[in-house]
Design a protein around this motif. Sequence first.
Motif, PDB file in Angstrom:
ATOM      1  N   MET A  34     -33.981  14.608   4.258  1.00  0.00           N
ATOM      2  CA  MET A  34     -34.925  14.131   4.960  1.00  0.00           C
ATOM      3  C   MET A  34     -35.449  12.617   4.070  1.00  0.00           C
ATOM      4  SD  MET A  34     -38.741  15.594   6.009  1.00  0.00           S
ATOM      5  CE  MET A  34     -37.856  17.224   6.157  1.00  0.00           C
ATOM      6  N   ALA A  35     -35.818  11.708   4.681  1.00  0.00           N
ATOM      7  CA  ALA A  35     -36.011  10.389   4.167  1.00  0.00           C
ATOM      8  C   ALA A  35     -37.828  10.651   3.652  1.00  0.00           C
ATOM      9  CB  ALA A  35     -36.262   9.467   4.984  1.00  0.00           C
ATOM     10  N   ARG A  36     -37.997  10.171   2.869  1.00  0.00           N
ATOM     11  CA  ARG A  36     -39.337  10.008   2.152  1.00  0.00           C
ATOM     12  C   ARG A  36     -40.100   8.884   2.709  1.00  0.00           C
ATOM     13  NH1 ARG A  36     -42.075   9.737  -3.876  1.00  0.00           N
ATOM     14  NH2 ARG A  36     -43.884  10.651  -3.278  1.00  0.00           N
ATOM     15  N   ARG A  37     -41.271   9.058   3.315  1.00  0.00           N
ATOM     16  CA  ARG A  37     -42.171   8.170   4.019  1.00  0.00           C
ATOM     17  C   ARG A  37     -43.115   7.559   3.044  1.00  0.00           C
ATOM     18  NH1 ARG A  37     -45.637   8.083   9.613  1.00  0.00           N
ATOM     19  NH2 ARG A  37     -47.315   6.538   9.022  1.00  0.00           N
ATOM     20  N   LEU A  38     -43.104   6.297   2.683  1.00  0.00           N
ATOM     21  CA  LEU A  38     -43.914   5.797   1.938  1.00  0.00           C
ATOM     22  C   LEU A  38     -44.936   4.684   3.063  1.00  0.00           C
ATOM     23  CD1 LEU A  38     -41.776   4.730  -0.881  1.00  0.00           C
ATOM     24  CD2 LEU A  38     -43.409   6.664  -1.053  1.00  0.00           C
ATOM     25  N   ASP A  39     -46.321   4.846   2.647  1.00  0.00           N
ATOM     26  CA  ASP A  39     -47.256   4.173   3.464  1.00  0.00           C
ATOM     27  C   ASP A  39     -47.477   2.622   2.642  1.00  0.00           C
ATOM     28  OD1 ASP A  39     -49.105   6.937   4.736  1.00  0.00           O
ATOM     29  OD2 ASP A  39     -47.515   5.951   5.453  1.00  0.00           O
ATOM     30  N   VAL A  40     -47.545   1.599   3.122  1.00  0.00           N
ATOM     31  CA  VAL A  40     -47.933   0.561   2.783  1.00  0.00           C
ATOM     32  C   VAL A  40     -48.902  -0.201   3.477  1.00  0.00           C
ATOM     33  CG1 VAL A  40     -46.824  -1.951   2.426  1.00  0.00           C
ATOM     34  CG2 VAL A  40     -45.324   0.116   2.142  1.00  0.00           C
ATOM     35  N   THR A  41     -49.671  -0.970   2.892  1.00  0.00           N
ATOM     36  CA  THR A  41     -50.970  -1.606   3.607  1.00  0.00           C
ATOM     37  C   THR A  41     -50.427  -3.175   3.412  1.00  0.00           C
ATOM     38  OG1 THR A  41     -52.420  -0.203   2.466  1.00  0.00           O
ATOM     39  CG2 THR A  41     -53.340  -2.247   3.458  1.00  0.00           C
ATOM     40  N   GLY A  42     -50.521  -3.699   4.944  1.00  0.00           N
ATOM     41  CA  GLY A  42     -50.040  -4.880   5.363  1.00  0.00           C
ATOM     42  C   GLY A  42     -50.955  -5.828   5.376  1.00  0.00           C
ATOM     43  N   ALA A  43     -50.548  -6.908   5.768  1.00  0.00           N
ATOM     44  CA  ALA A  43     -51.677  -7.959   6.119  1.00  0.00           C
ATOM     45  C   ALA A  43     -52.931  -7.572   6.824  1.00  0.00           C
ATOM     46  CB  ALA A  43     -51.112  -9.351   6.570  1.00  0.00           C
ATOM     47  N   ASP A  44     -54.177  -7.975   6.667  1.00  0.00           N
ATOM     48  CA  ASP A  44     -55.242  -7.422   7.623  1.00  0.00           C
ATOM     49  C   ASP A  44     -55.659  -6.047   7.513  1.00  0.00           C
ATOM     50  OD1 ASP A  44     -55.493 -10.308   8.529  1.00  0.00           O
ATOM     51  OD2 ASP A  44     -53.715  -9.970   9.741  1.00  0.00           O
ATOM     52  N   GLY A  45     -54.929  -5.432   6.406  1.00  0.00           N
ATOM     53  CA  GLY A  45     -55.095  -3.953   6.378  1.00  0.00           C
ATOM     54  C   GLY A  45     -54.218  -3.145   7.299  1.00  0.00           C
ATOM     55  N   VAL A  46     -53.273  -3.590   8.183  1.00  0.00           N
ATOM     56  CA  VAL A  46     -52.329  -2.832   8.977  1.00  0.00           C
ATOM     57  C   VAL A  46     -51.503  -1.862   8.287  1.00  0.00           C
ATOM     58  CG1 VAL A  46     -50.361  -3.232  10.472  1.00  0.00           C
ATOM     59  CG2 VAL A  46     -52.218  -4.555  10.699  1.00  0.00           C
ATOM     60  N   ARG A  47     -51.294  -0.507   8.721  1.00  0.00           N
ATOM     61  CA  ARG A  47     -50.796   0.425   7.794  1.00  0.00           C
ATOM     62  C   ARG A  47     -49.185   0.235   8.487  1.00  0.00           C
ATOM     63  NH1 ARG A  47     -48.769   5.005   9.635  1.00  0.00           N
ATOM     64  NH2 ARG A  47     -49.956   4.583  11.517  1.00  0.00           N
TER      65      ARG A  47
ATOM     66  N   ARG B  83     -45.890 -15.324  12.708  1.00  0.00           N
ATOM     67  CA  ARG B  83     -44.937 -15.385  11.649  1.00  0.00           C
ATOM     68  C   ARG B  83     -45.585 -15.086  10.398  1.00  0.00           C
ATOM     69  NH1 ARG B  83     -40.689 -13.972  11.458  1.00  0.00           N
ATOM     70  NH2 ARG B  83     -41.414 -12.624  12.751  1.00  0.00           N
ATOM     71  N   GLU B  84     -46.844 -15.467  10.069  1.00  0.00           N
ATOM     72  CA  GLU B  84     -47.438 -15.328   8.790  1.00  0.00           C
ATOM     73  C   GLU B  84     -47.903 -13.967   8.407  1.00  0.00           C
ATOM     74  OE1 GLU B  84     -47.956 -19.547  10.257  1.00  0.00           O
ATOM     75  OE2 GLU B  84     -48.320 -17.436  11.197  1.00  0.00           O
ATOM     76  N   ALA B  85     -48.142 -13.082   9.531  1.00  0.00           N
ATOM     77  CA  ALA B  85     -48.572 -11.720   9.372  1.00  0.00           C
ATOM     78  C   ALA B  85     -47.111 -11.042   9.287  1.00  0.00           C
ATOM     79  CB  ALA B  85     -49.084 -11.111  10.655  1.00  0.00           C
ATOM     80  N   TYR B  86     -46.070 -11.257   9.904  1.00  0.00           N
ATOM     81  CA  TYR B  86     -44.912 -10.465   9.462  1.00  0.00           C
ATOM     82  C   TYR B  86     -44.394 -10.695   8.042  1.00  0.00           C
ATOM     83  CZ  TYR B  86     -44.135  -8.719  14.408  1.00  0.00           C
ATOM     84  OH  TYR B  86     -44.100  -8.107  15.317  1.00  0.00           O
ATOM     85  N   VAL B  87     -44.469 -12.023   7.695  1.00  0.00           N
ATOM     86  CA  VAL B  87     -43.816 -12.213   6.154  1.00  0.00           C
ATOM     87  C   VAL B  87     -44.598 -11.733   5.412  1.00  0.00           C
ATOM     88  CG1 VAL B  87     -43.193 -14.175   4.658  1.00  0.00           C
ATOM     89  CG2 VAL B  87     -42.798 -14.397   7.024  1.00  0.00           C
ATOM     90  N   ALA B  88     -46.024 -11.977   5.456  1.00  0.00           N
ATOM     91  CA  ALA B  88     -47.020 -10.991   4.599  1.00  0.00           C
ATOM     92  C   ALA B  88     -46.830  -9.683   4.378  1.00  0.00           C
ATOM     93  CB  ALA B  88     -48.382 -11.733   5.163  1.00  0.00           C
ATOM     94  N   ASP B  89     -46.508  -8.923   5.517  1.00  0.00           N
ATOM     95  CA  ASP B  89     -46.293  -7.575   5.593  1.00  0.00           C
ATOM     96  C   ASP B  89     -44.970  -7.206   4.614  1.00  0.00           C
ATOM     97  OD1 ASP B  89     -48.393  -7.176   7.339  1.00  0.00           O
ATOM     98  OD2 ASP B  89     -47.289  -6.754   9.210  1.00  0.00           O
ATOM     99  N   ALA B  90     -43.893  -8.097   4.865  1.00  0.00           N
ATOM    100  CA  ALA B  90     -42.754  -7.836   4.008  1.00  0.00           C
ATOM    101  C   ALA B  90     -42.975  -7.992   2.574  1.00  0.00           C
ATOM    102  CB  ALA B  90     -41.728  -8.597   4.515  1.00  0.00           C
TER     103      ALA B  90
END
Length: 323
Positions: free
Chosen positions: A1-14, A119-126
Amino acid sequence: MARRLDVTGADGVRLAAWDFTPRTAARTGRQAPPEAVPHSAPPGTALPAQAGPVPTPPRGRATARHATGGGVLLLHGLMGHAGHWARAARALSGGHRVIALDQRGHGASDKPPAGPFTREAYVADAAAAVEQLGLGPVTVVGHSMGALTAWQLAAERPDLVRALVICDMRASALGAASQRAWQDWFRGWPLPFPSLDAVHRWFGEEDPWVERPNPARGAFFAEVMASYPDGWRPVFDPAQMLSSRETWVHDAHWDSLAEVRCPALVVRGLDGELGRAEAQEMVRVLPRGAYAEIPDAGHLLHYECPEAWAETVQPFLTGVLTA
């Protein structure tokens, strides 16, 4: 089973990230990849039967103590999710740490009603995923819209990106007509679907955009459907997908491509959306570009032909990660 890791993206998006580290690396104590990654579904709804039994995955915090460096980050395309990389990631060999990210609006990640889906949000999330998971400098592998995010990240944050793989994404503008066609396409979906078999048939055979039967396309879309009381619907919001696409479809992206200074591999399926001439021009524009194609693949090249995709990408990964 894969391990899930939570990341906080731009604007606090989970954001949900999934460890797809190949089995050869698992022998060193890392987690082996799953057969499939569970995708998002509304509370109280069932996951598609094709996903198989999916126990609740263990979660971990995305902190520096998980860092190994020199990892691989996989970014899916529009309407996709991290699980679409499962077979391709499993086909990779070597000791790469492989993480797939459910991007905002997709999979198990947040789908904020007000966005943003820029685009800015997607790049910031990455960038947040790379930093919080300790992956940098990372090799970013992107498919379609995820490939655009990948090369924009490489252009804007060269400190985070060691190398880049672009899978079947055009640098040229598609234009307003393309966006209108997508709006019409979404409106033509016969929602809700009465069954997953109906999903397979529609996207694999009956969809007017399908030139010839394509079972892989049907399976691809079946993986991003969830069961509601009235039938099967996508786990994503089509309006959010159109909003995401609106931010890049009208513009060409040659300038940001030219700013990528790391090694970059452009991979296309012979029957994909990226033509050979444009792909080779992208390689010419990239300061350190290389070209590859997969003869039997279409746009969903890593999903349709995971072993051939891995055989194509593996030498590049091995070269940049051992240099």
